[in-house]
Design a protein around this motif. Structure first.
Motif, PDB file in Angstrom:
ATOM      1  N   ASP A   1      41.986  41.767  43.566  1.00  0.00           N
ATOM      2  CA  ASP A   1      41.868  40.342  43.211  1.00  0.00           C
ATOM      3  C   ASP A   1      42.603  40.075  41.900  1.00  0.00           C
ATOM      4  O   ASP A   1      42.366  40.773  40.898  1.00  0.00           O
ATOM      5  CB  ASP A   1      40.388  39.993  42.970  1.00  0.00           C
ATOM      6  CG  ASP A   1      39.776  39.142  44.058  1.00  0.00           C
ATOM      7  OD1 ASP A   1      40.497  38.676  44.959  1.00  0.00           O
ATOM      8  OD2 ASP A   1      38.535  38.941  44.005  1.00  0.00           O
TER       9      ASP A   1
ATOM     10  N   GLU B   1      43.351  32.863  44.599  1.00  0.00           N
ATOM     11  CA  GLU B   1      42.577  31.729  45.120  1.00  0.00           C
ATOM     12  C   GLU B   1      43.348  30.425  45.016  1.00  0.00           C
ATOM     13  O   GLU B   1      43.705  29.992  43.912  1.00  0.00           O
ATOM     14  CB  GLU B   1      41.258  31.599  44.349  1.00  0.00           C
ATOM     15  CG  GLU B   1      40.359  32.832  44.476  1.00  0.00           C
ATOM     16  CD  GLU B   1      39.053  32.687  43.714  1.00  0.00           C
ATOM     17  OE1 GLU B   1      38.763  31.591  43.178  1.00  0.00           O
ATOM     18  OE2 GLU B   1      38.310  33.685  43.655  1.00  0.00           O
TER      19      GLU B   1
ATOM     20  N   LYS C   1      45.190  39.499  46.063  1.00  0.00           N
ATOM     21  CA  LYS C   1      44.566  38.253  46.540  1.00  0.00           C
ATOM     22  C   LYS C   1      44.484  37.266  45.388  1.00  0.00           C
ATOM     23  O   LYS C   1      44.219  37.639  44.245  1.00  0.00           O
ATOM     24  CB  LYS C   1      43.171  38.543  47.099  1.00  0.00           C
ATOM     25  CG  LYS C   1      42.471  37.289  47.658  1.00  0.00           C
ATOM     26  CD  LYS C   1      41.268  37.620  48.517  1.00  0.00           C
ATOM     27  CE  LYS C   1      40.024  38.004  47.758  1.00  0.00           C
ATOM     28  NZ  LYS C   1      39.553  36.982  46.807  1.00  0.00           N
TER      29      LYS C   1
ATOM     30  N   GLY D   1      37.035  43.199  44.251  1.00  0.00           N
ATOM     31  CA  GLY D   1      36.802  41.781  44.004  1.00  0.00           C
ATOM     32  C   GLY D   1      36.494  41.491  42.548  1.00  0.00           C
ATOM     33  O   GLY D   1      35.863  42.298  41.862  1.00  0.00           O
ATOM     34  N   ASP D   2      36.902  40.302  42.111  1.00  0.00           N
ATOM     35  CA  ASP D   2      36.507  39.871  40.763  1.00  0.00           C
ATOM     36  C   ASP D   2      35.017  39.495  40.740  1.00  0.00           C
ATOM     37  O   ASP D   2      34.461  39.205  39.680  1.00  0.00           O
ATOM     38  CB  ASP D   2      37.391  38.718  40.254  1.00  0.00           C
ATOM     39  CG  ASP D   2      37.318  37.486  41.128  1.00  0.00           C
ATOM     40  OD1 ASP D   2      36.727  37.551  42.229  1.00  0.00           O
ATOM     41  OD2 ASP D   2      37.853  36.437  40.704  1.00  0.00           O
ATOM     42  N   SER D   3      34.355  39.555  41.900  1.00  0.00           N
ATOM     43  CA  SER D   3      32.890  39.447  41.954  1.00  0.00           C
ATOM     44  C   SER D   3      32.247  40.521  41.077  1.00  0.00           C
ATOM     45  O   SER D   3      31.058  40.414  40.731  1.00  0.00           O
ATOM     46  CB  SER D   3      32.392  39.570  43.402  1.00  0.00           C
ATOM     47  OG  SER D   3      32.929  40.725  44.015  1.00  0.00           O
TER      48      SER D   3
HETATM   49 MG   LIG Z   1      37.135  37.339  44.337  1.00  0.00          MG
END
Ligand SMILES: [Mg+2]
Ligand SMILES: Nc1nc(=O)c2c([nH]1)NC[C@@H]1CN(c3ccc(C(=O)N[C@@H](CCC(=O)O)C(=O)O)cc3)CN21
Ligand SMILES: CC(C)C(=O)C(=O)O
Length: 263
Positions: free
Chosen positions: A84, A114, A112, A44-46
């Protein structure tokens, strides 16, 4: 566990069996996540927030996503790896295809991104070129500046209808999975039932086909604890058993509980 594929996850949805997903960023944790029997790892880009210390995901670059996708890929065999695409890396069709290919070369099995409506052409183009796509709707963190904060989406009926419509359109465009983040649980039920692709929820209630949490959140390591997070290390004595407890709880349907959802 043999390599998890889109087909495996489709079959889980068809059989009514939940699966679990963790957002993680390095090889050591990838191995532990695999050992716990978790099917999917999201790079994730988290990571911009939990690894790099930024206050949003916006500063994360393609090079950083490629690096962390490689780290995850070298640390596990079976889990399906989703990479991501970071903020600003899929603004045009050509840029999207170039960057999606870079994540696939680094070891991702799916990418993924958004958004809904504005991405339909990109989703189709990637799918046609052999790049499985996971869409992401609801609270899309790369739009935090447009939303004015990390706020639950889809609470009024117009917004809810728009998210449902976007979900149907990304599926029709070729997406093979969908993440729903921070939307009312009732809306997530509707969307999950309306789609034939697997739906992964975070802050979207108990009735999606799968759940995802950020690794450091489910280990209770982050200062701010959003409502949808449960600390699985609190009643387990190791990271390994916390990951197994998360996987079991998702599959048994005991996580998330009603208190983790939004209305
Ligand atoms: Mg993300
Ligand atoms: N550690 C971490 N966990 C995450 O789940 C996560 C990240 N980072 N970074 C990227 C995005 C940002 N996310 C967030 C961050 C905060 C809230 C939050 O505080 N939400 C409020 C809801 C506010 C409302 O009611 O509108 C909450 O109480 O949970 C939600 C999602 C999810 N993602
Ligand atoms: C929270 C999940 C869905 C995500 O996109 C991330 O970890 O970046």
């Amino acid at each position: 566990m043999s390599k998890v594929t889109v087909t495996t996850l489709q079959a889980h949805k068809a059989a009514g069996e939940k699966f679990s997903v963790i957002a993680a960023y390095d090889a050591t944790f990838a191995g532990l996540i695999e050992e716990a029997g978790i099917e999917v790892i999201l790079v994730g880009d988290s990571l911009g927030m939990v690894v790099q210390g930024h206050s949003s995901t916006l500063p994360v670059t393609m090079d950083e996503m490629v690096y962390h996708t490689g780290c995850i890929s070298r640390g596990c065999k079976a889990p399906l790896i989703i990479g991501d695409l970071p903020f600003g890396s899929y603004s045009t069709l050509e840029q999207t295809l170039t960057n999606a290919a870079a994540l696939m070369r680094a070891g991702a099995n799916m990418v993924k991104l958004e958004g809904g409506e504005w991405l339909l052409e990109s989703i189709t183009a990637m799918t046609e070129r052999g790049i499985p796509v996971c869409a992401h709707l609801g609270l899309t963190p790369q739009s935090v500046n447009a939303f004015g904060g990390f706020k639950v989406q889809g609470r009024n009926s117009d917004q809810a209808a728009a998210i449902l419509e976007d979900a149907k359109r990304v599926e029709a465009a070729g997406a093979s999975m969908l993440v729903l983040e921070c939307i009312p649980s009732e809306l997530a039920v509707q969307i999950t039932q309306a789609l034939s692709i697997p739906v992964i929820g975070i802050g979207a209630g108990a009735d999606t086909d799968a759940q995802v949490l950020v690794l450091y959140d489910m280990l209770g390591l982050c200062g701010h604890k959003p409502k949808f997070v449960r600390n699985f290390l609190a009643d387990n004595d190791s990271v390994q058993s916390a990951l197994k407890a998360y996987n079991d709880a998702v599959k048994e349907g005991t996580f998330p509980a009603a208190e983790h959802g939004f209305s």
